[in-house]
Enzyme design. Structure first.
Site: not given
Ligand code: PGA
Length: 238
Positions: A8-10, A91, A93, A159, A165, A201, A222-223
């Site tokens: 997930n590049w966001k 998600h 977010e 999640e 994050g 994470s 994500g990251g």
């Molecule tokens: P993260 O994000 O790996 O940076 O914690 C995961 C996500 O939001 O899908």
């Protein structure tokens, strides 16, 4: 089928990152199966053209309507026609920052399934909900999947919001326990053996032990998915 390694590049990376990212994965042919990279909607076409036969492309969100006066939004069909075969829906977010409700997410899920997109449907409890995770997840699942009978194109991503994050990862015991709970719930309610990814994470240093868990069908990253080297290292740890 290999466990799913979903990125997930966001709102990160740019057009110039696409070719080198895909090239690096191509060099590691062994890891091909089960790879999905979800990118900002404006990059879907470029990414999917570059990644054909190497990695599947996903969106990070979509609107629930087929078309209409929704300035700035994109429909599931547009995403599909741009080259995506997946979309993330729900998600945390989107839930927190854009006030997306279970009812709205249910409509988005149906819009994706209607055009033949696979959906990574996210659920997870906030830090202050940790002790009542069962009721939180149950509500997200019951309302999010209302009216759904065919789960063949759906995977759930668990999640925990407090692990996204933050560098804080749920323990392997907790991941097994919660994934087991979600799987049992979906079996009881919908009579399906649903796939559950873990997200929060995930990085090369912890992916092997998470992916080794029987209840984990893959990860949503994500990251650590922004750099091809990390993404490939996680895929290789399957
Ligand atoms: P993260 O994000 O790996 O940076 O914690 C995961 C996500 O939001 O899908």
């Amino acid at each position: 089928m290999n466990k799913i390694i979903a990125a997930n590049w966001k709102m990160n990376n740019d057009f110039s990152d696409i070719k080198p990212f895909v090239k690096f994965i191509k060099k590691n042919q062994k890891i091909k199966d089960g790879l999905v990279v979800c990118v900002p909607s404006v990059m879907i076409k470029t990414f999917s053209d570059a990644a054909k036969g190497v990695v599947k492309t996903g969106a990070e969100n979509c609107h629930f309507a087929e078309s209409g006066a929704f300035t700035g939004e994109v429909s599931a069909k547009m995403i599909k026609n741009a080259g995506a075969s997946y979309s993330i829906i729900g998600h945390s977010e989107r839930r927190q920052l854009f006030n997306e409700t279970n009812e709205m997410l249910n409509k988005k899920l149906k819009a994706c399934l209607n055009v033949g997109l696979n959906v990574i449907f996210c659920v997870g409890e906030k830090l202050e909900e940790k002790t009542k995770y069962k009721s939180v997840l149950k509500k997200q699942i019951l309302e999010g999947f209302d009216g759904i009978t065919d789960f063949s194109n759906i995977v759930i991503a668990y999640e925990p919001v407090w692990a996204i994050g933050t560098g804080e990862v749920a323990t392997t015991q907790d991941i097994s326990k919660v994934h087991g709970f979600i799987k049992k719930l979906c079996e009881e309610i919908y009579n399906v053996d649903v796939k559950v990814l873990y997200g929060g994470s995930v990085k090369p240093a912890n992916s092997a032990e998470i992916l080794a868990l029987a209840e984990v069908d893959g990860v949503l990253i994500g990251g650590a998915s922004l750099k091809a080297e990390d993404y490939v290292a996680i895929a290789q740890s399957r």
